[in-house]
Design an enzyme around this catalytic site. Sequence first.
Site, PDB file in Angstrom:
ATOM      1  N   ALA A 106       3.714  -6.298   7.171  1.00 15.83           N
ATOM      2  CA  ALA A 106       3.893  -4.848   7.340  1.00 15.83           C
ATOM      3  C   ALA A 106       2.534  -4.155   7.281  1.00 15.83           C
ATOM      4  O   ALA A 106       1.780  -4.362   6.326  1.00 15.83           O
ATOM      5  CB  ALA A 106       4.808  -4.302   6.257  1.00 15.83           C
ATOM      6  N   PRO A 107       2.219  -3.337   8.271  1.00 16.85           N
ATOM      7  CA  PRO A 107       0.921  -2.656   8.248  1.00 16.85           C
ATOM      8  C   PRO A 107       0.837  -1.589   7.171  1.00 16.85           C
ATOM      9  O   PRO A 107      -0.262  -1.179   6.785  1.00 16.85           O
ATOM     10  CB  PRO A 107       0.817  -2.015   9.637  1.00 16.85           C
ATOM     11  CG  PRO A 107       2.234  -1.824  10.071  1.00 16.85           C
ATOM     12  CD  PRO A 107       3.005  -2.963   9.466  1.00 16.85           C
ATOM     13  N   HIS A 136      -9.060   7.414   6.782  1.00 12.07           N
ATOM     14  CA  HIS A 136      -9.124   6.442   5.678  1.00 12.07           C
ATOM     15  C   HIS A 136     -10.443   6.525   4.932  1.00 12.07           C
ATOM     16  O   HIS A 136     -11.426   7.108   5.419  1.00 12.07           O
ATOM     17  CB  HIS A 136      -8.942   5.012   6.217  1.00 12.07           C
ATOM     18  CG  HIS A 136      -7.520   4.661   6.516  1.00 12.07           C
ATOM     19  ND1 HIS A 136      -6.898   5.018   7.690  1.00 12.07           N
ATOM     20  CD2 HIS A 136      -6.587   3.988   5.778  1.00 12.07           C
ATOM     21  CE1 HIS A 136      -5.647   4.588   7.669  1.00 12.07           C
ATOM     22  NE2 HIS A 136      -5.430   3.961   6.522  1.00 12.07           N
ATOM     23  N   LYS A 140     -13.073   0.873   4.588  1.00 13.49           N
ATOM     24  CA  LYS A 140     -12.137   0.138   5.444  1.00 13.49           C
ATOM     25  C   LYS A 140     -12.902  -0.561   6.562  1.00 13.49           C
ATOM     26  O   LYS A 140     -13.741   0.058   7.216  1.00 13.49           O
ATOM     27  CB  LYS A 140     -11.096   1.110   6.021  1.00 13.49           C
ATOM     28  CG  LYS A 140     -10.032   0.441   6.855  1.00 13.49           C
ATOM     29  CD  LYS A 140      -8.877   1.387   7.142  1.00 13.49           C
ATOM     30  CE  LYS A 140      -7.838   0.750   8.064  1.00 13.49           C
ATOM     31  NZ  LYS A 140      -7.297  -0.517   7.547  1.00 13.49           N
ATOM     32  N   GLY A 146      -4.025  -0.478  11.136  1.00 12.36           N
ATOM     33  CA  GLY A 146      -2.836  -1.193  11.592  1.00 12.36           C
ATOM     34  C   GLY A 146      -1.639  -0.257  11.705  1.00 12.36           C
ATOM     35  O   GLY A 146      -0.813  -0.398  12.610  1.00 12.36           O
TER      36      GLY A 146
HETATM   37  N1  LIG Z   1       0.138  -2.855   4.329  1.00  8.73           N
HETATM   38  C1  LIG Z   1      -0.290  -1.892   3.495  1.00  8.73           C
HETATM   39  O1  LIG Z   1       0.486  -1.091   2.946  1.00  8.73           O
HETATM   40  C2  LIG Z   1      -1.762  -1.802   3.204  1.00  8.73           C
HETATM   41  C3  LIG Z   1      -2.241  -0.972   2.197  1.00  8.73           C
HETATM   42  C4  LIG Z   1      -3.592  -0.996   1.911  1.00  8.73           C
HETATM   43  C5  LIG Z   1      -4.426  -1.851   2.596  1.00  8.73           C
HETATM   44  N2  LIG Z   1      -3.929  -2.624   3.581  1.00  8.73           N
HETATM   45  C6  LIG Z   1      -4.726  -3.624   4.270  1.00  8.73           C
HETATM   46  O2  LIG Z   1      -4.945  -4.688   3.352  1.00  8.73           O
HETATM   47  C7  LIG Z   1      -6.192  -5.317   3.638  1.00  8.73           C
HETATM   48  C8  LIG Z   1      -7.025  -5.372   2.385  1.00  8.73           C
HETATM   49  O3  LIG Z   1      -7.397  -4.076   2.011  1.00  8.73           O
HETATM   50  P1  LIG Z   1      -8.269  -3.825   0.698  1.00  8.73           P
HETATM   51  O4  LIG Z   1      -8.603  -2.382   0.677  1.00  8.73           O
HETATM   52  O5  LIG Z   1      -7.567  -4.419  -0.479  1.00  8.73           O
HETATM   53  O6  LIG Z   1      -9.567  -4.690   1.025  1.00  8.73           O
HETATM   54  P2  LIG Z   1     -10.640  -5.311   0.019  1.00  8.73           P
HETATM   55  O7  LIG Z   1     -11.864  -5.566   0.832  1.00  8.73           O
HETATM   56  O8  LIG Z   1     -10.750  -4.473  -1.216  1.00  8.73           O
HETATM   57  O9  LIG Z   1      -9.997  -6.705  -0.424  1.00  8.73           O
HETATM   58  C9  LIG Z   1      -9.957  -7.831   0.382  1.00  8.73           C
HETATM   59  C10 LIG Z   1     -10.055  -9.036  -0.537  1.00  8.73           C
HETATM   60  O10 LIG Z   1      -9.836 -10.207   0.244  1.00  8.73           O
HETATM   61  C11 LIG Z   1     -10.762 -11.194  -0.204  1.00  8.73           C
HETATM   62  N3  LIG Z   1     -10.916 -12.224   0.809  1.00  8.73           N
HETATM   63  C12 LIG Z   1     -11.682 -12.210   1.933  1.00  8.73           C
HETATM   64  N4  LIG Z   1     -11.555 -13.366   2.590  1.00  8.73           N
HETATM   65  C13 LIG Z   1     -10.695 -14.134   1.878  1.00  8.73           C
HETATM   66  C14 LIG Z   1     -10.159 -15.436   2.054  1.00  8.73           C
HETATM   67  N5  LIG Z   1     -10.483 -16.204   3.095  1.00  8.73           N
HETATM   68  N6  LIG Z   1      -9.275 -15.905   1.138  1.00  8.73           N
HETATM   69  C15 LIG Z   1      -8.936 -15.151   0.064  1.00  8.73           C
HETATM   70  N7  LIG Z   1      -9.404 -13.904  -0.164  1.00  8.73           N
HETATM   71  C16 LIG Z   1     -10.280 -13.403   0.749  1.00  8.73           C
HETATM   72  C17 LIG Z   1     -12.027 -10.400  -0.500  1.00  8.73           C
HETATM   73  O11 LIG Z   1     -12.929 -11.133  -1.329  1.00  8.73           O
HETATM   74  C18 LIG Z   1     -11.443  -9.178  -1.193  1.00  8.73           C
HETATM   75  O12 LIG Z   1     -11.309  -9.397  -2.575  1.00  8.73           O
HETATM   76  C19 LIG Z   1      -6.787  -4.551   4.808  1.00  8.73           C
HETATM   77  O13 LIG Z   1      -6.443  -5.175   6.020  1.00  8.73           O
HETATM   78  C20 LIG Z   1      -6.087  -3.206   4.718  1.00  8.73           C
HETATM   79  O14 LIG Z   1      -6.035  -2.543   5.957  1.00  8.73           O
HETATM   80  C21 LIG Z   1      -2.615  -2.605   3.900  1.00  8.73           C
HETATM   81  O1  LIG Z   2      -6.935   1.014   2.942  1.00  6.31           O
HETATM   82  C1  LIG Z   2      -6.624   0.437   4.013  1.00  6.31           C
HETATM   83  O2  LIG Z   2      -7.421  -0.302   4.629  1.00  6.31           O
HETATM   84  C2  LIG Z   2      -5.278   0.649   4.561  1.00  6.31           C
HETATM   85  N1  LIG Z   2      -4.950   0.018   5.640  1.00  6.31           N
HETATM   86  C3  LIG Z   2      -3.685   0.046   6.263  1.00  6.31           C
HETATM   87  C4  LIG Z   2      -3.813   0.184   7.762  1.00  6.31           C
HETATM   88  O3  LIG Z   2      -4.828  -0.241   8.346  1.00  6.31           O
HETATM   89  O4  LIG Z   2      -2.878   0.677   8.385  1.00  6.31           O
HETATM   90  C5  LIG Z   2      -2.678   0.967   5.682  1.00  6.31           C
HETATM   91  C6  LIG Z   2      -3.028   1.742   4.503  1.00  6.31           C
HETATM   92  C7  LIG Z   2      -4.344   1.516   3.829  1.00  6.31           C
END
Ligand SMILES: NC(=O)c1ccc[n+]([C@@H]2O[C@H](COP(=O)([O-])OP(=O)(O)OC[C@H]3O[C@@H](n4cnc5c(N)ncnc54)[C@H](O)[C@@H]3O)[C@@H](O)[C@H]2O)c1
Ligand SMILES: O=C(O)C1=N[C@H](C(=O)O)CCC1
Length: 250
Positions: A106-107, A136, A140, A146
Amino acid sequence: MSTAVAVVGAAGRMGSTVCQAVEDAEGLELVARLDTGDEITSETLNGAEVAVDFTVPDVTEANVHALVDAGVDVVVGTTGWSEESYGRVREHLARPEAAGRSVLIAPNFALSAVLVMSFAAKAARYFESAEVIELHHPNKVDAPSGTAVATAQGIAAARAEAGLGPVPDATRSDPDGARGAVVNGIHVHAVRLRGLTAHEEVVLGNEGEQLTIRTDSFDRASFIPGVVLAVREVSGRGGLTIGLDKLLDL
Ligand SMILES: NC(=O)c1ccc[n+]([C@@H]2O[C@H](COP(=O)([O-])OP(=O)(O)OC[C@H]3O[C@@H](n4cnc5c(N)ncnc54)[C@H](O)[C@@H]3O)[C@@H](O)[C@H]2O)c1
Ligand SMILES: O=C(O)C1=N[C@H](C(=O)O)CCC1
């Protein structure tokens, strides 16, 4: 009986928030925290039944394949997925050795964002114009978000189903990309601003009127109820599920 959970990307902004949430949630037990440099194997997963991946777009697909091979169900919040990468996960899950395994990607796990995507798709057929603006935090790594890609895809699909043509746009010269990215014909604009977390606005226009649909995640706590719901419900679904909306009665 509690569900054993591993978090991949555990040192990150989302991963660390999810670790805390799993530790706090009734019926869930955090058994492994993996991050860069940790191999994904049944040993390192330490008995996990469900793994949650919040890593980076470059590695998330490989992680999912490794997690399925290691025999766990998977919840993915990491962005950067394409139709091709979804297709490869579907193929993997269709293999006999992956029988019964489930993956949910889920994005966005925030209820307000899931509702924006749903409302935008519902509204899209009634408007001549539609654009998506995502905003954002500046750490990011991917753009557009996404969520914005999924929102634009949903709008485009609804417009196509309603027989609408392209959005009106007389732009003939845009050497610097001022009109943003174009996802299935829908323009998507990405803002990166210190102080923000995750926000999105969908603007839909007709002659003399505009509908604005907006979500604001002020804190990563907004994603947690959706992640916990997905962890609780992913097992037993079988195959690939895309979007938290599939677990909600939308
Ligand atoms: N779906 C949602 O609701 C939602 C919400 C927030 C963020 N996101 C997404 O989640 C992702 C992470 O966001 P974030 O802000 O936590 O990023 P971040 O950079 O804080 O964390 C990413 C983590 O992944 C680790 N990592 C990198 N390569 C790795 C590997 N091969 N194996 C294991 N760990 C590894 C990094 O060391 C880091 O600790 C992004 O794609 C973001 O867009 C999605
Ligand atoms: O913090 C981020 O990075 C987030 N990524 C998601 C996206 O790319 O849609 C969603 C929310 C936060």
